[in-house]
Design a protein around this motif. Structure first.
Motif, PDB file in Angstrom:
ATOM      1  N   GLN A 134      65.262 114.340  61.625  1.00  0.00           N
ATOM      2  CA  GLN A 134      65.085 115.460  62.410  1.00  0.00           C
ATOM      3  C   GLN A 134      65.676 116.616  61.893  1.00  0.00           C
ATOM      4  N   TYR A 135      64.923 117.559  61.402  1.00  0.00           N
ATOM      5  CA  TYR A 135      65.551 118.898  61.308  1.00  0.00           C
ATOM      6  C   TYR A 135      65.782 119.845  62.473  1.00  0.00           C
ATOM      7  N   PRO A 136      66.629 120.823  62.479  1.00  0.00           N
ATOM      8  CA  PRO A 136      66.760 121.719  63.639  1.00  0.00           C
ATOM      9  C   PRO A 136      65.561 122.366  63.995  1.00  0.00           C
TER      10      PRO A 136
ATOM     11  N   GLY B   4      71.374 108.782  66.920  1.00  0.00           N
ATOM     12  CA  GLY B   4      71.206 109.647  65.680  1.00  0.00           C
ATOM     13  C   GLY B   4      72.451 109.748  64.753  1.00  0.00           C
ATOM     14  N   THR B   5      72.445 109.906  63.788  1.00  0.00           N
ATOM     15  CA  THR B   5      73.646 110.271  62.684  1.00  0.00           C
ATOM     16  C   THR B   5      73.366 111.350  61.960  1.00  0.00           C
ATOM     17  N   GLN B   6      74.301 112.149  61.947  1.00  0.00           N
ATOM     18  CA  GLN B   6      74.201 113.409  60.969  1.00  0.00           C
ATOM     19  C   GLN B   6      74.154 113.329  59.383  1.00  0.00           C
ATOM     20  N   VAL B   7      73.363 113.648  58.515  1.00  0.00           N
ATOM     21  CA  VAL B   7      73.461 113.426  57.126  1.00  0.00           C
ATOM     22  C   VAL B   7      73.409 114.768  56.724  1.00  0.00           C
ATOM     23  N   THR B   8      74.474 115.285  55.889  1.00  0.00           N
ATOM     24  CA  THR B   8      74.497 116.598  55.324  1.00  0.00           C
ATOM     25  C   THR B   8      74.571 116.701  53.953  1.00  0.00           C
ATOM     26  N   VAL B   9      73.883 116.999  53.009  1.00  0.00           N
ATOM     27  CA  VAL B   9      73.965 117.080  51.544  1.00  0.00           C
ATOM     28  C   VAL B   9      74.346 118.481  51.341  1.00  0.00           C
ATOM     29  N   SER B  10      75.288 118.683  50.482  1.00  0.00           N
ATOM     30  CA  SER B  10      75.545 120.033  50.128  1.00  0.00           C
ATOM     31  C   SER B  10      75.178 120.124  48.539  1.00  0.00           C
TER      32      SER B  10
ATOM     33  N   GLY C  50      76.538 108.027  58.469  1.00  0.00           N
ATOM     34  CA  GLY C  50      76.254 109.458  58.166  1.00  0.00           C
ATOM     35  C   GLY C  50      77.602 110.009  57.746  1.00  0.00           C
ATOM     36  N   GLY C  51      77.101 111.354  57.036  1.00  0.00           N
ATOM     37  CA  GLY C  51      78.594 111.969  56.760  1.00  0.00           C
ATOM     38  C   GLY C  51      77.979 113.142  55.904  1.00  0.00           C
ATOM     39  N   LEU C  52      79.135 113.701  55.057  1.00  0.00           N
ATOM     40  CA  LEU C  52      78.838 115.018  54.265  1.00  0.00           C
ATOM     41  C   LEU C  52      78.878 114.241  52.539  1.00  0.00           C
ATOM     42  N   VAL C  53      77.891 114.667  51.814  1.00  0.00           N
ATOM     43  CA  VAL C  53      77.797 114.101  50.601  1.00  0.00           C
ATOM     44  C   VAL C  53      77.244 115.305  49.659  1.00  0.00           C
ATOM     45  N   GLN C  54      77.708 115.330  48.445  1.00  0.00           N
ATOM     46  CA  GLN C  54      77.116 116.009  47.459  1.00  0.00           C
ATOM     47  C   GLN C  54      75.697 115.718  46.917  1.00  0.00           C
ATOM     48  N   ALA C  55      74.882 116.665  46.450  1.00  0.00           N
ATOM     49  CA  ALA C  55      73.548 116.269  45.898  1.00  0.00           C
ATOM     50  C   ALA C  55      73.769 115.371  44.777  1.00  0.00           C
ATOM     51  N   GLY C  56      72.819 114.402  44.743  1.00  0.00           N
ATOM     52  CA  GLY C  56      72.878 113.463  43.818  1.00  0.00           C
ATOM     53  C   GLY C  56      73.797 112.213  44.244  1.00  0.00           C
ATOM     54  N   GLY C  57      74.407 112.376  45.384  1.00  0.00           N
ATOM     55  CA  GLY C  57      75.114 111.261  45.772  1.00  0.00           C
ATOM     56  C   GLY C  57      74.417 110.360  46.749  1.00  0.00           C
ATOM     57  N   SER C  58      75.089 109.374  47.208  1.00  0.00           N
ATOM     58  CA  SER C  58      74.566 108.102  48.040  1.00  0.00           C
ATOM     59  C   SER C  58      75.198 108.007  49.488  1.00  0.00           C
ATOM     60  N   LEU C  59      74.417 107.476  50.203  1.00  0.00           N
ATOM     61  CA  LEU C  59      75.035 107.168  51.670  1.00  0.00           C
ATOM     62  C   LEU C  59      74.209 105.944  52.013  1.00  0.00           C
TER      63      LEU C  59
ATOM     64  N   THR D  72      69.154 116.890  54.520  1.00  0.00           N
ATOM     65  CA  THR D  72      69.975 116.918  55.416  1.00  0.00           C
ATOM     66  C   THR D  72      69.225 116.901  56.992  1.00  0.00           C
ATOM     67  N   ALA D  73      69.776 116.109  57.722  1.00  0.00           N
ATOM     68  CA  ALA D  73      69.096 116.011  58.862  1.00  0.00           C
ATOM     69  C   ALA D  73      69.621 115.190  59.885  1.00  0.00           C
ATOM     70  N   VAL D  74      69.317 114.896  61.106  1.00  0.00           N
ATOM     71  CA  VAL D  74      69.776 113.939  61.833  1.00  0.00           C
ATOM     72  C   VAL D  74      68.887 112.828  62.061  1.00  0.00           C
ATOM     73  N   TYR D  75      69.635 111.556  61.379  1.00  0.00           N
ATOM     74  CA  TYR D  75      69.031 110.242  61.117  1.00  0.00           C
ATOM     75  C   TYR D  75      68.897 109.280  62.353  1.00  0.00           C
ATOM     76  N   PHE D  76      67.695 108.967  62.761  1.00  0.00           N
ATOM     77  CA  PHE D  76      67.672 108.159  63.835  1.00  0.00           C
ATOM     78  C   PHE D  76      67.203 106.494  63.439  1.00  0.00           C
ATOM     79  N   CYS D  77      67.537 105.665  64.084  1.00  0.00           N
ATOM     80  CA  CYS D  77      66.669 104.343  63.781  1.00  0.00           C
ATOM     81  C   CYS D  77      66.024 104.061  65.142  1.00  0.00           C
ATOM     82  N   ALA D  78      64.981 103.275  64.864  1.00  0.00           N
ATOM     83  CA  ALA D  78      63.912 102.833  65.990  1.00  0.00           C
ATOM     84  C   ALA D  78      63.399 101.420  66.063  1.00  0.00           C
ATOM     85  N   LEU D  79      63.153 101.198  67.044  1.00  0.00           N
ATOM     86  CA  LEU D  79      62.642  99.743  67.274  1.00  0.00           C
ATOM     87  C   LEU D  79      61.328  99.586  68.125  1.00  0.00           C
TER      88      LEU D  79
END
Length: 128
Positions: free
Chosen positions: A39-41, A121-127, A9-18, A91-98
């Motif tokens: 998950q959104y706040p 969870g890992t935070q993804v933020t899209v500016s 996860g991390g900070l990325v500009q709109a249109g970018g990739s992660l 933009t959200a916290v992303y979780f993997c599940a099994l």
């Protein structure tokens, strides 16, 4: 017992990739279906994508279809979520599940109650 750890996860500009990764330890990973949720706040977790044990069958939420791709490497006990053309609403916290089932799991579920183990969870933020 299963441990799942997300990364990427991390900070990325709109249109970018992660690319998110989920590393599984502690139990046989290869026969279980898996999923990504976000998950959104202040909101419930929402389904993003799911993959069966083999990696050949996948399913996506409409909001990410065509932009995100779920995959897995059973030899390395890893699952991935490639996210392209990111939008601010991703933009959200992303979780993997099994999901634990008897035998090899072909089931693809969008219901978080069907999953037995979760990462932290890992935070993804899209500016924009």
């Amino acid at each position: 017992q299963v441990q799942l750890v997300e990364s990427g996860g991390g900070l990325v500009q709109a249109g970018g990739s992660l690319r998110l990764s989920c590393a599984a330890t502690g139990r046989t990973f290869k026969s279980n279906s898996m999923g990504w949720f976000r998950q959104y706040p202040g909101k419930e977790r929402a389904f993003v994508a799911a993959v069966d044990w083999s990696g050949r069958s996948t399913f996506y939420a409409d909001s990410v279809k065509g932009r995100f791709a779920i995959s897995r490497d059973n030899a390395k006990n890893l699952m991935f979520l490639q996210m392209n053309n990111l939008k601010s609403e991703d933009t959200a916290v992303y979780f993997c599940a099994l999901r634990i089932e008897d035998g090899y799991s072909y089931a693809l579920s969008i219901d978080e109650d069907d999953y037995d183990y979760w990462g932290q969870g890992t935070q993804v933020t899209v500016s924009s």
